[in-house]
Every structure is written in structure tokens, then in C-alpha cells.
Scaffold this active site. Structure first.
Site, PDB file in Angstrom:
ATOM      1  N   ARG A 192       0.844  -1.209   0.000  1.00  0.00           N
ATOM      2  CA  ARG A 192       0.000   0.000   0.000  1.00  0.00           C
ATOM      3  C   ARG A 192       0.875   1.253   0.000  1.00  0.00           C
ATOM      4  O   ARG A 192       2.034   1.210   0.410  1.00  0.00           O
ATOM      5  CB  ARG A 192      -0.872   0.028   1.260  1.00  0.00           C
ATOM      6  CG  ARG A 192      -1.882  -1.096   1.279  1.00  0.00           C
ATOM      7  CD  ARG A 192      -3.000  -0.803   2.249  1.00  0.00           C
ATOM      8  NE  ARG A 192      -2.609  -0.964   3.634  1.00  0.00           N
ATOM      9  CZ  ARG A 192      -3.152  -0.285   4.640  1.00  0.00           C
ATOM     10  NH1 ARG A 192      -4.093   0.602   4.403  1.00  0.00           N
ATOM     11  NH2 ARG A 192      -2.764  -0.498   5.873  1.00  0.00           N
ATOM     12  N   GLY A 193       0.302   2.348  -0.428  1.00  0.00           N
ATOM     13  CA  GLY A 193       0.954   3.648  -0.316  1.00  0.00           C
ATOM     14  C   GLY A 193       2.326   3.706  -0.991  1.00  0.00           C
ATOM     15  O   GLY A 193       2.535   3.176  -2.085  1.00  0.00           O
ATOM     16  N   GLY A 236       5.432   1.492   8.293  1.00  0.00           N
ATOM     17  CA  GLY A 236       5.355   2.509   9.341  1.00  0.00           C
ATOM     18  C   GLY A 236       3.915   2.877   9.651  1.00  0.00           C
ATOM     19  O   GLY A 236       3.027   2.733   8.803  1.00  0.00           O
ATOM     20  N   THR A 278       1.309   5.763  12.096  1.00  0.00           N
ATOM     21  CA  THR A 278       1.230   6.977  12.923  1.00  0.00           C
ATOM     22  C   THR A 278       0.212   6.742  14.038  1.00  0.00           C
ATOM     23  O   THR A 278      -0.779   6.010  13.849  1.00  0.00           O
ATOM     24  CB  THR A 278       0.744   8.201  12.107  1.00  0.00           C
ATOM     25  OG1 THR A 278      -0.477   7.862  11.449  1.00  0.00           O
ATOM     26  CG2 THR A 278       1.775   8.631  11.095  1.00  0.00           C
ATOM     27  N   ASP A 307      -0.842   9.803  16.028  1.00  0.00           N
ATOM     28  CA  ASP A 307      -0.600  11.205  16.351  1.00  0.00           C
ATOM     29  C   ASP A 307      -1.427  11.675  17.545  1.00  0.00           C
ATOM     30  O   ASP A 307      -2.621  11.377  17.655  1.00  0.00           O
ATOM     31  CB  ASP A 307      -0.959  12.087  15.138  1.00  0.00           C
ATOM     32  CG  ASP A 307      -0.047  11.869  13.945  1.00  0.00           C
ATOM     33  OD1 ASP A 307       0.917  11.087  14.056  1.00  0.00           O
ATOM     34  OD2 ASP A 307      -0.304  12.488  12.893  1.00  0.00           O
ATOM     35  N   GLN A 320       7.502  17.311  14.374  1.00  0.00           N
ATOM     36  CA  GLN A 320       6.147  17.676  13.943  1.00  0.00           C
ATOM     37  C   GLN A 320       5.217  17.717  15.147  1.00  0.00           C
ATOM     38  O   GLN A 320       5.253  16.798  15.974  1.00  0.00           O
ATOM     39  CB  GLN A 320       5.620  16.656  12.915  1.00  0.00           C
ATOM     40  CG  GLN A 320       4.153  16.780  12.553  1.00  0.00           C
ATOM     41  CD  GLN A 320       3.797  18.131  11.951  1.00  0.00           C
ATOM     42  OE1 GLN A 320       4.578  18.718  11.187  1.00  0.00           O
ATOM     43  NE2 GLN A 320       2.642  18.660  12.319  1.00  0.00           N
ATOM     44  N   GLN A 364       3.584  14.581  16.882  1.00  0.00           N
ATOM     45  CA  GLN A 364       4.307  13.383  16.423  1.00  0.00           C
ATOM     46  C   GLN A 364       5.615  13.148  17.183  1.00  0.00           C
ATOM     47  O   GLN A 364       6.623  12.758  16.587  1.00  0.00           O
ATOM     48  CB  GLN A 364       4.607  13.483  14.929  1.00  0.00           C
ATOM     49  CG  GLN A 364       3.381  13.248  14.043  1.00  0.00           C
ATOM     50  CD  GLN A 364       3.776  12.854  12.637  1.00  0.00           C
ATOM     51  OE1 GLN A 364       4.644  13.471  12.035  1.00  0.00           O
ATOM     52  NE2 GLN A 364       3.135  11.833  12.108  1.00  0.00           N
ATOM     53  N   TYR A 385       6.412   9.466  16.407  1.00  0.00           N
ATOM     54  CA  TYR A 385       6.769   9.211  15.011  1.00  0.00           C
ATOM     55  C   TYR A 385       8.091   9.903  14.640  1.00  0.00           C
ATOM     56  O   TYR A 385       8.975   9.287  14.017  1.00  0.00           O
ATOM     57  CB  TYR A 385       5.629   9.726  14.130  1.00  0.00           C
ATOM     58  CG  TYR A 385       5.746   9.470  12.644  1.00  0.00           C
ATOM     59  CD1 TYR A 385       5.271   8.280  12.093  1.00  0.00           C
ATOM     60  CD2 TYR A 385       6.288  10.427  11.786  1.00  0.00           C
ATOM     61  CE1 TYR A 385       5.347   8.063  10.719  1.00  0.00           C
ATOM     62  CE2 TYR A 385       6.368  10.212  10.420  1.00  0.00           C
ATOM     63  CZ  TYR A 385       5.888   9.026   9.892  1.00  0.00           C
ATOM     64  OH  TYR A 385       5.964   8.823   8.533  1.00  0.00           O
ATOM     65  N   GLY A 410       8.540  13.915   2.053  1.00  0.00           N
ATOM     66  CA  GLY A 410       7.693  14.932   2.667  1.00  0.00           C
ATOM     67  C   GLY A 410       6.272  14.406   2.717  1.00  0.00           C
ATOM     68  O   GLY A 410       6.057  13.197   2.873  1.00  0.00           O
TER      69      GLY A 410
HETATM   70  N1  CAA Z   1       1.327  23.716  15.268  1.00  0.00           N
HETATM   71  C1  CAA Z   1       0.903  24.397  16.344  1.00  0.00           C
HETATM   72  N2  CAA Z   1      -0.268  24.161  16.927  1.00  0.00           N
HETATM   73  C2  CAA Z   1      -1.043  23.227  16.405  1.00  0.00           C
HETATM   74  C3  CAA Z   1      -0.677  22.468  15.282  1.00  0.00           C
HETATM   75  C4  CAA Z   1       0.565  22.758  14.706  1.00  0.00           C
HETATM   76  N3  CAA Z   1       1.009  22.106  13.630  1.00  0.00           N
HETATM   77  N4  CAA Z   1      -1.661  21.592  14.998  1.00  0.00           N
HETATM   78  C5  CAA Z   1      -2.618  21.790  15.919  1.00  0.00           C
HETATM   79  N5  CAA Z   1      -2.256  22.775  16.750  1.00  0.00           N
HETATM   80  C6  CAA Z   1      -2.999  23.315  17.886  1.00  0.00           C
HETATM   81  C7  CAA Z   1      -4.479  23.534  17.545  1.00  0.00           C
HETATM   82  O1  CAA Z   1      -4.664  24.800  16.954  1.00  0.00           O
HETATM   83  C8  CAA Z   1      -5.115  23.379  18.897  1.00  0.00           C
HETATM   84  O2  CAA Z   1      -4.885  24.560  19.626  1.00  0.00           O
HETATM   85  P1  CAA Z   1      -5.987  25.138  20.665  1.00  0.00           P
HETATM   86  O3  CAA Z   1      -6.149  24.060  21.692  1.00  0.00           O
HETATM   87  O4  CAA Z   1      -5.364  26.383  21.194  1.00  0.00           O
HETATM   88  O5  CAA Z   1      -7.206  25.368  19.837  1.00  0.00           O
HETATM   89  C9  CAA Z   1      -4.267  22.286  19.507  1.00  0.00           C
HETATM   90  O6  CAA Z   1      -2.992  22.357  18.910  1.00  0.00           O
HETATM   91  C10 CAA Z   1      -4.780  20.897  19.138  1.00  0.00           C
HETATM   92  O7  CAA Z   1      -5.746  20.617  19.990  1.00  0.00           O
HETATM   93  P2  CAA Z   1      -6.788  19.468  19.647  1.00  0.00           P
HETATM   94  O8  CAA Z   1      -7.564  19.181  20.881  1.00  0.00           O
HETATM   95  O9  CAA Z   1      -7.532  19.784  18.382  1.00  0.00           O
HETATM   96  O10 CAA Z   1      -5.841  18.252  19.321  1.00  0.00           O
HETATM   97  P3  CAA Z   1      -6.246  16.798  19.085  1.00  0.00           P
HETATM   98  O11 CAA Z   1      -5.983  16.014  20.294  1.00  0.00           O
HETATM   99  O12 CAA Z   1      -7.635  16.706  18.496  1.00  0.00           O
HETATM  100  O13 CAA Z   1      -5.169  16.384  17.978  1.00  0.00           O
HETATM  101  C11 CAA Z   1      -4.073  16.449  15.873  1.00  0.00           C
HETATM  102  C12 CAA Z   1      -5.310  16.832  16.663  1.00  0.00           C
HETATM  103  C13 CAA Z   1      -3.732  14.985  16.071  1.00  0.00           C
HETATM  104  C14 CAA Z   1      -2.906  17.302  16.307  1.00  0.00           C
HETATM  105  C15 CAA Z   1      -4.442  16.725  14.418  1.00  0.00           C
HETATM  106  O14 CAA Z   1      -4.520  18.120  14.246  1.00  0.00           O
HETATM  107  C16 CAA Z   1      -3.438  16.179  13.424  1.00  0.00           C
HETATM  108  O15 CAA Z   1      -3.565  15.040  13.021  1.00  0.00           O
HETATM  109  N6  CAA Z   1      -2.477  16.983  13.017  1.00  0.00           N
HETATM  110  C17 CAA Z   1      -1.532  16.595  11.971  1.00  0.00           C
HETATM  111  C18 CAA Z   1      -0.290  16.004  12.528  1.00  0.00           C
HETATM  112  C19 CAA Z   1       0.564  15.630  11.371  1.00  0.00           C
HETATM  113  O16 CAA Z   1       1.028  16.450  10.596  1.00  0.00           O
HETATM  114  N7  CAA Z   1       0.790  14.342  11.190  1.00  0.00           N
HETATM  115  C20 CAA Z   1       1.504  13.858  10.061  1.00  0.00           C
HETATM  116  C21 CAA Z   1       0.797  12.677   9.516  1.00  0.00           C
HETATM  117  S1  CAA Z   1       1.407  12.199   7.920  1.00  0.00           S
HETATM  118  C22 CAA Z   1       2.881  11.495   8.208  1.00  0.00           C
HETATM  119  O17 CAA Z   1       3.295  11.304   9.310  1.00  0.00           O
HETATM  120  C23 CAA Z   1       3.650  11.072   7.011  1.00  0.00           C
HETATM  121  C24 CAA Z   1       4.944  11.743   6.956  1.00  0.00           C
HETATM  122  O18 CAA Z   1       5.975  11.106   7.235  1.00  0.00           O
HETATM  123  C25 CAA Z   1       5.042  13.151   6.530  1.00  0.00           C
END
Ligand code: CAA
Length: 240
Positions: A12-13, A84, A86, A88, A141, A144, A147, A178
């Protein structure tokens, strides 16, 4: 006889794109998967690539699986440690299980995939190891900690293996994708994902095939002098 290549998480992926690219390059490919039998079967039907099921986080299962691949396809000369997951969560909400699951699959899984076949590569005087790390292992990140720790750890693994394998014809390199258009990235909430795409100068997510082409090069005979390196493929989002 064609060399045998193993791709973990290869159905996959990004893993699927790598499996297909290596097959096109003329290698015999074995693709592993952890759980999704239906997707694995569909993958074999589509590509003719043989699949094997085991949990990379378990050493004994990995060792037995690798032995099975070698008995059916021949010695594994090329290994792409791609599997791999996640789990998160912001650090204050991250549960020990989320830490442990990611460490087990993404980091211990790399050890479990390479360690059992390393002696064979040393004996034969040839090996190509590619570990799929991540931009988030380079820059960290939000949400993460687990991760990013594993993906940074991957870079330590390849830099160390590069030194140990060099005199035996073995290279070890990493690719740091990325944000690539895969199920993993599509699982990120849309609003967050849109904000991430906004940080990518190229203005789009990457394609799995763009990562596969990096791997194709690193495993080729032409890449014998590239050892302990990291190829970043992230659309300009982050420079080391
Ligand atoms: N930077 C700063 N602040 C951030 C942020 C960021 N990147 N993302 C979220 N926040 C903040 C929000 O604004 C929120 O702030 P407030 O509480 O002040 O409103 C807080 O952090 C998050 O609170 P939540 O209660 O909404 O958080 P949650 O428990 O629901 O978690 C999350 C949400 C898991 C962080 C979700 O936003 C998410 O999945 N984010 C993406 C993380 C990411 O980029 N993962 C990569 C996956 S892909 C991968 O890993 C492949 C690869 O190799 C590139």
C-alpha cells in the site's frame, strides 16, 4: 538470476509504488503487509508481486518470514524498510501505548527487518538497504513526538550501518519523504492538511512514485558509492 528485493509495508501507499518500481527494474520482489489481506490479495492480482504477512515489530515473526521469502525467492540482496504507522497526538495527550506501538513498528521493526538478513549480505559481499524515514524525522512535527523520534532514529541506523557494511559491499541509505498523497496523509484532518500543503513551495503533495524513483536509484549498482546518505523528497518544504 534476478536479485531479490524485500519491501516491508509493500502493498500500500509508498511501499506499493516501491514494490512496483523494483519489479519493473527486473528484481524479484517480496512485499510484506501486516493485516489487510484483502488489499494484499488485490495487490498481487494487479501486479503479480508475491506478498507475505508478518508483524515487523516481532523479531521471531520477522526472522521466520524472511527465511520463508529466502527459501522461495532466493537470498534477499535488497531490503526497503518502509513499514510505518502513525499514532498522532499532542504530547500532553499521548498515551504510552501510542508511543510504544510507533516505536515497535517504525524503529524496532527496522532492526527486525535488517538484522536477520545482515549476516547473509556480509557473506555474499553485496547488499542494498534503504530505510524510509520522513521529513518529520528531520524537522519534528506537532503531535508526532513518537513518530518523529522513530524517523530520526532511522537516520542513525543507516549512518551506523553504512560504516559497518561498507567493506562488505553493503550500502545503507535513507529517503525522507515529505507529505505524499497516501492514506496516511489523507487521514490528517482536511483543514490541517490544507495548511500543510500551504507550506510546500511546490504547492502540492508528492506522489508515491516520486519516492519510489529515489529508492530505485539507491538500490542500483550505479549507487555503490552512495552510503549513509539521506535523500529528501519534500517539494522544498524543508532543507537540512
Ligand atoms: N502547530 C501548532 N499548533 C497546532 C498544530 C501545529 N502544527 N496543529 C494543531 N495545533 C494546535 C491547535 O490549533 C489546537 O490549539 P488550541 O487548543 O489552542 O485550539 C491544539 O494544537 C490541538 O488541539 P486538539 O484538541 O484539536 O488536538 P487533538 O488532540 O484533536 O489532535 C491532531 C489533533 C492529532 C494534532 C491533528 O490536528 C493532526 O492530526 N495533526 C496533523 C499532525 C501531522 O502532521 N501528522 C503527520 C501525519 S502524515 C505522516 O506522518 C507522514 C509523513 O511522514 C510526513
Amino acid at each position: 538470476m534476478a536479485r531479490t528485493a524485500l519491501v516491508t509495508g509493500g502493498t500500500r501507499g509508498i511501499g506499493a509504488a516501491i514494490s512496483k518500481a523494483l519489479k519493473e527494474q527486473g528484481y524479484q520482489v517480496a512485499a510484506t503487509y501486516a493485516g489487510n489481506d484483502e488489499k494484499a490479495k488485490a495487490f498481487t492480482d494487479e501486479t503479480g508481486i508475491q506478498t507475505y504477512k508478518w508483524n515487523v515489530g516481532n523479531y521471531e515473526e520477522s526472522k521466520a518470514g524472511l527465511e520463508k521469502v529466502e527459501s522461495e525467492l532466493g537470498p534477499i540482496d535488497i531490503v526497503v524498510a518502509n513499514a510505518g504507522i502513525t499514532r498522532d497526538a499532542p504530547f500532553h495527550k499521548m498515551k504510552p501505548e501510542q508511543w510504544n506501538e510507533v516505536i515497535e513498528t517504525n524503529l524496532t521493526g527496522v532492526f527486525n527487518t535488517i538484522h536477520p538478513i545482515w549476516p547473509g549480505m556480509r557473506e555474499r559481499g553485496f547488499g542494498r538497504i534503504v530505510v524510509i524515514s520522513s521529513i518529520n524525522g528531520q524537522k519534528g512535527q506537532f503531535a508526532q513526538v513518537n513518530y518523529a523520534a522513530t524517523k530520526a532514529g532511522d537516520l542513525g541506523i543507516v549512518k551506523s550501518l553504512a560504516q559497518e557494511g561498507a567493506s562488505k559491499g553493503i550500502t545503507a541509505n535513507a529517503v525522507c519523504p515529505g507529505y505524499i498523497a497516501t492514506e496516511m496523509v489523507m487521514a490528517v484532518p482536511e483543514k490541517v492538511r490544507d495548511a500543510i500543503v500551504g507550506q510546500i513551495p511546490t504547492g502540492r503533495l508528492g506522489e508515491p512514485e516520486e519516492i519510489a524513483r529515489c529508492v530505485s536509484f539507491l538500490v542500483s549498482d550505479d549507487a555503490a558509492f552512495i552510503n549513509g546518505s539521506t535523500i529528501s523528497a519534500n517539494g522544498g518544504q524543508f532543507f537540512v
